[in-house]
Design a protein around this motif. Structure first.
Motif, mmCIF file in Angstrom:
data_model
loop_
_atom_site.group_PDB
_atom_site.id
_atom_site.type_symbol
_atom_site.label_atom_id
_atom_site.label_comp_id
_atom_site.label_asym_id
_atom_site.label_seq_id
_atom_site.Cartn_x
_atom_site.Cartn_y
_atom_site.Cartn_z
ATOM 1 N N HIS A 192 0.868 -1.176 0.000
ATOM 2 C CA HIS A 192 0.000 0.000 0.000
ATOM 3 C C HIS A 192 0.903 1.223 0.000
ATOM 4 O O HIS A 192 2.003 1.181 0.562
ATOM 5 C CB HIS A 192 -0.894 -0.010 1.246
ATOM 6 C CG HIS A 192 -2.012 0.984 1.202
ATOM 7 N ND1 HIS A 192 -3.059 0.869 0.323
ATOM 8 C CD2 HIS A 192 -2.248 2.112 1.933
ATOM 9 C CE1 HIS A 192 -3.904 1.881 0.519
ATOM 10 N NE2 HIS A 192 -3.424 2.641 1.477
ATOM 11 N N PRO A 193 0.492 2.320 -0.616
ATOM 12 C CA PRO A 193 1.376 3.486 -0.731
ATOM 13 C C PRO A 193 1.518 4.304 0.551
ATOM 14 O O PRO A 193 1.097 5.452 0.631
ATOM 15 C CB PRO A 193 0.734 4.304 -1.854
ATOM 16 C CG PRO A 193 -0.690 3.921 -1.853
ATOM 17 C CD PRO A 193 -0.730 2.480 -1.439
ATOM 18 N N SER A 194 2.078 3.681 1.575
ATOM 19 C CA SER A 194 2.541 4.425 2.749
ATOM 20 C C SER A 194 3.961 3.945 3.017
ATOM 21 O O SER A 194 4.331 2.835 2.598
ATOM 22 C CB SER A 194 1.644 4.162 3.966
ATOM 23 O OG SER A 194 2.043 3.003 4.664
ATOM 24 N N PRO A 195 4.795 4.724 3.691
ATOM 25 C CA PRO A 195 6.198 4.324 3.854
ATOM 26 C C PRO A 195 6.412 2.915 4.428
ATOM 27 O O PRO A 195 7.247 2.173 3.914
ATOM 28 C CB PRO A 195 6.752 5.413 4.777
ATOM 29 C CG PRO A 195 5.948 6.626 4.422
ATOM 30 C CD PRO A 195 4.557 6.105 4.178
ATOM 31 N N PRO A 196 5.667 2.477 5.462
ATOM 32 C CA PRO A 196 5.922 1.126 5.959
ATOM 33 C C PRO A 196 5.344 0.012 5.090
ATOM 34 O O PRO A 196 5.809 -1.129 5.152
ATOM 35 C CB PRO A 196 5.240 1.109 7.339
ATOM 36 C CG PRO A 196 4.922 2.518 7.649
ATOM 37 C CD PRO A 196 4.743 3.204 6.336
ATOM 38 N N LEU A 197 4.310 0.301 4.299
ATOM 39 C CA LEU A 197 3.542 -0.753 3.632
ATOM 40 C C LEU A 197 3.864 -0.913 2.153
ATOM 41 O O LEU A 197 3.124 -1.595 1.442
ATOM 42 C CB LEU A 197 2.039 -0.477 3.779
ATOM 43 C CG LEU A 197 1.475 -0.429 5.195
ATOM 44 C CD1 LEU A 197 -0.021 -0.148 5.169
ATOM 45 C CD2 LEU A 197 1.752 -1.726 5.952
ATOM 46 N N LEU A 198 4.954 -0.351 1.683
ATOM 47 C CA LEU A 198 5.250 -0.395 0.256
ATOM 48 C C LEU A 198 5.300 -1.830 -0.259
ATOM 49 O O LEU A 198 5.716 -2.744 0.455
ATOM 50 C CB LEU A 198 6.594 0.293 -0.020
ATOM 51 C CG LEU A 198 6.590 1.810 0.157
ATOM 52 C CD1 LEU A 198 7.997 2.352 -0.040
ATOM 53 C CD2 LEU A 198 5.619 2.478 -0.803
ATOM 54 N N PRO A 199 4.876 -2.070 -1.495
ATOM 55 C CA PRO A 199 4.887 -3.430 -2.058
ATOM 56 C C PRO A 199 6.294 -3.980 -2.176
ATOM 57 O O PRO A 199 7.288 -3.243 -2.103
ATOM 58 C CB PRO A 199 4.237 -3.246 -3.426
ATOM 59 C CG PRO A 199 4.405 -1.807 -3.751
ATOM 60 C CD PRO A 199 4.363 -1.077 -2.452
ATOM 61 N N ARG A 200 6.380 -5.288 -2.350
ATOM 62 C CA ARG A 200 7.683 -5.949 -2.396
ATOM 63 C C ARG A 200 8.537 -5.468 -3.552
ATOM 64 O O ARG A 200 9.723 -5.207 -3.416
ATOM 65 C CB ARG A 200 7.491 -7.472 -2.500
ATOM 66 C CG ARG A 200 8.821 -8.242 -2.559
ATOM 67 C CD ARG A 200 8.601 -9.739 -2.575
ATOM 68 N NE ARG A 200 7.894 -10.183 -3.761
ATOM 69 C CZ ARG A 200 6.838 -10.985 -3.742
ATOM 70 N NH1 ARG A 200 6.371 -11.408 -2.602
ATOM 71 N NH2 ARG A 200 6.253 -11.350 -4.862
ATOM 72 N N SER A 201 7.947 -5.333 -4.716
ATOM 73 C CA SER A 201 8.707 -4.953 -5.900
ATOM 74 C C SER A 201 8.739 -3.443 -6.061
ATOM 75 O O SER A 201 7.701 -2.785 -5.981
ATOM 76 C CB SER A 201 8.088 -5.571 -7.156
ATOM 77 O OG SER A 201 8.687 -5.041 -8.324
ATOM 78 N N PRO A 202 9.914 -2.872 -6.314
ATOM 79 C CA PRO A 202 9.959 -1.427 -6.584
ATOM 80 C C PRO A 202 9.175 -1.049 -7.824
ATOM 81 O O PRO A 202 8.786 0.104 -7.992
ATOM 82 C CB PRO A 202 11.460 -1.146 -6.754
ATOM 83 C CG PRO A 202 12.078 -2.465 -7.101
ATOM 84 C CD PRO A 202 11.248 -3.487 -6.392
ATOM 85 N N ASP A 203 8.930 -2.000 -8.730
ATOM 86 C CA ASP A 203 8.116 -1.710 -9.911
ATOM 87 C C ASP A 203 6.702 -1.294 -9.535
ATOM 88 O O ASP A 203 6.027 -0.586 -10.289
ATOM 89 C CB ASP A 203 8.023 -2.938 -10.822
ATOM 90 C CG ASP A 203 9.349 -3.256 -11.484
ATOM 91 O OD1 ASP A 203 10.250 -2.405 -11.415
ATOM 92 O OD2 ASP A 203 9.464 -4.340 -12.067
ATOM 93 N N ASP A 204 6.236 -1.758 -8.375
ATOM 94 C CA ASP A 204 4.869 -1.462 -7.957
ATOM 95 C C ASP A 204 4.779 -0.251 -7.041
ATOM 96 O O ASP A 204 3.691 0.148 -6.655
ATOM 97 C CB ASP A 204 4.272 -2.677 -7.238
ATOM 98 C CG ASP A 204 4.163 -3.878 -8.159
ATOM 99 O OD1 ASP A 204 3.891 -3.672 -9.351
ATOM 100 O OD2 ASP A 204 4.372 -5.007 -7.694
ATOM 101 N N ALA A 205 5.934 0.300 -6.646
ATOM 102 C CA ALA A 205 5.928 1.477 -5.790
ATOM 103 C C ALA A 205 5.632 2.718 -6.630
ATOM 104 O O ALA A 205 5.981 2.773 -7.802
ATOM 105 C CB ALA A 205 7.276 1.625 -5.088
ATOM 106 N N PRO A 206 4.999 3.712 -6.035
ATOM 107 C CA PRO A 206 4.642 4.895 -6.819
ATOM 108 C C PRO A 206 5.863 5.748 -7.155
ATOM 109 O O PRO A 206 6.764 5.920 -6.341
ATOM 110 C CB PRO A 206 3.688 5.653 -5.886
ATOM 111 C CG PRO A 206 4.066 5.205 -4.515
ATOM 112 C CD PRO A 206 4.516 3.778 -4.647
#
Length: 550
Positions: free
Chosen positions: A340-354
């Motif tokens: 999820h797009p919050s600092p602690p909950l970012l997805p595993r892959s950086p491709d999915d990070a905003p």
């Protein structure tokens, strides 16, 4: 009601915000976190946000004053902030988790807030001998809360309970509620939970392809769990009911070996001696293969099973999800790398990070940057450009971006106990997302990425960690200064590629505005690094100041 949530961006905090938003009695929500989320993303939108470091790199006097100002006028404060990692920094964990609770409670009293709701845990409970006999006995809130000594999490939760006991005795005018929750799961926390407990080297995603022949489990393991949405509803109910004391909060079902194996898929399991499992986890943790230490096994094998009747009767709360459903959702989320797009909950892959300048995942960055259609291929632009030189130029910048992303992430990890950690964590997230954007842009243009150069950059960055800094077995005060020097040079190099792509964007079939936005983002990153460098240069070379907070 005005409610302040401390630690509002993690697994539980995100669920509590959702629940409070759905609670009619709550009219205002203030979120407090060290690293703030994007305020245009649910459930963080509509809240007022304050950045406060409760104990990692701050003094008690400063934090209590900051929090007192934030808490004034609140009807309730919900305290959720808790540091799980790094396991190796025991003093840091204790400072944030136990001393941090003391500071939050002191600010509640100073601000005149009538109600403190604090996150406790099943981990606060003392061992139950019935567990060693293979018996499942549900215990109520009267069970002792001295923790499991060999688990740092359990020991700190027990110490937190003593802080709350003392605060309640000293401030009878404040209603103190503590929720002792089971393990809390949701899909959005899957990648965070994997990072904290399994680590990146455990190939959970392999479960997409195959299941283990049998699930290995320590003999006698039984677990209770709770869906995050049910946890959020329990906190909201506690705020509204203003009921004092402790409440066990868990789903009604208990997960034994068969239930756990059924969730994995096939229902087959093999029970192993707990000592053997503990030894294996301890060895894997020491080798850096697993993030969690063996204390988590000790806690799982000893804490009692909880009776949730008090929460049902006095809070009017009831779980809407089973423990099996919560764990299934978590496991599916881990396999998929959900976040999820919050600092602690970012997805595993950086491709999915905003990617902040695009407001969407970096994986879609090149496509989003195209000028009203598909990105042209290298064949389309070959007559206007030297394919060989453009390919080499972009690949070389990708090599630099790979090293820069690794260095930025390591800095954020190493300097978590400094006041500039939020700046470093934000910088690492942005640089990693930009690196992914550039990688995908190279692919979309039909160019080769020259993977051997990326591997060399990865290796070189790690060899660079061995640079001389005057210390061998401990962190040098000079490390942050040297790293900030290098990162300032690195991001200036990155500026060049964005400027070049902006100038040639029309001929490449790209949108120049995307690169203008990336140039603007560079200015923000430069400011962040200036703040880091200023902090480091004022301390690194002096005997009368400390760089780290330990």
């Amino acid at each position: 009601m005005k409610v302040v949530v401390v630690g509002a961006t993690g697994n539980v905090g995100t669920a509590v915000l959702r629940a409070l938003r759905d609670t009619g009695e709550v009219s205002e929500i203030v979120g407090v976190a060290r690293r703030l989320p994007g305020e245009d993303v649910e459930p963080y939108s509509g809240c007022r946000w304050e950045s406060v470091d409760i104990a990692a790199a701050s003094t008690a006097d400063d934090v209590v004053q900051q929090l007192t100002d934030v808490f004034r006028g609140a009807d309730a404060v919900v305290h959720l902030a808790w540091l799980i990692q790094p396991n190796s920094r025991r003093e840091l964990l204790r400072r944030v988790n136990v001393e941090g609770t003391e500071r939050v409670a002191a600010a509640v009293a100073a601000a005149g807030v009538p109600h403190l709701v604090s996150a406790s845990s099943v981990g606060a409970y003392s061992p139950d001998e019935a567990r060693s006999r293979g018996e499942v006995v549900r215990r109520d809130e009267g069970w002792a809360t001295d923790g499991v000594d060999s688990s740092h999490y359990s020991a700190d939760k027990a110490a937190q309970e003593r802080v709350l006991d003392q605060f309640a005795a000293d401030h009878p005018q404040v209603v103190v509620t503590r929720l002792r929750t089971a393990l809390i799961f949701q899909a959005e926390a899957a990648s965070e939970i994997q990072r904290y407990f399994l680590g990146s080297k455990v190939p959970v995603q392999a479960l997409k392809l195959a299941k283990p022949l049998a699930l290995p489990l320590p003999k006698g393991l039984v677990l209770q769990a709770l869906h995050a949405d049910d946890a959020g509803r329990a906190y909201a109910a506690a705020v509204v009911k203003r009921a004092p004391g402790a409440f066990n909060v868990c789903a009604d079902d208990i997960l034994g070996p068969k239930e756990l194996a059924d969730i994995v898929d096939h229902g087959r399991f093999v029970e192993l001696p707990p000592a053997a499992v503990r030894g294996a986890v301890a060895a894997a943790h020491s080798a850096g293969l697993v993030a969690a230490d063996a204390g988590w096994i000790d806690m799982a094998m000893q804490v009692p099973m909880m009776d949730n009747n008090r929460a049902v009767d006095e809070l009017g709360w009831r779980p809407l999800h089973t423990a099996a459903e919560a764990l299934t959702e978590l496991l599916d989320g881990m396999v998929a790398g959900v976040g999820h797009p919050s600092p602690p909950l970012l997805p595993r892959s950086p491709d999915d990070a905003p990617l902040p300048v695009l407001g969407e995942p970096a994986e879609r960055g090149a496509e989003a940057g195209s000028a009203g259609g598909e990105v042209e291929t290298a064949h389309d632009v070959r007559e206007q450009f030297s394919k060989e030189l453009l390919e080499l130029y972009l690949s070389d910048h990708l090599t630099g971006a790979t090293a820069g992303a690794n260095r930025a992430e390591r800095m954020a990890e190493d300097f978590v106990d400094t006041p500039v950690y939020p700046q470093l964590a934000r910088l690492a997230q942005e640089i990693r997302a930009e690196r992914t954007f550039l990688r995908n842009l190279i692919d979309d243009l039909g160019f080769q990425r020259k993977a051997h150069r990326q591997a060399a950059a990865w290796a070189g960055e790690r060899i660079g960690r061995l640079k001389g800094n005057g210390k061998i077995l401990e962190r040098s005060p000079m490390t942050m200064l040297l790293e900030a020097d290098l990162m300032r040079s690195a991001i200036h190099g990155k500026l060049g590629v964005w400027q070049t792509l902006r100038d040639h964007a029309p001929a490449l079939g790209l949108d120049p505005q995307v690169f203008e936005d990336l140039i603007e983002a560079f200015l923000g990153q430069e400011k962040l690094l200036d703040e880091v460098h200023q902090y480091a240069r004022q301390r690194a070379l002096r005997n009368d100041r400390t760089t780290f907070w330990d």
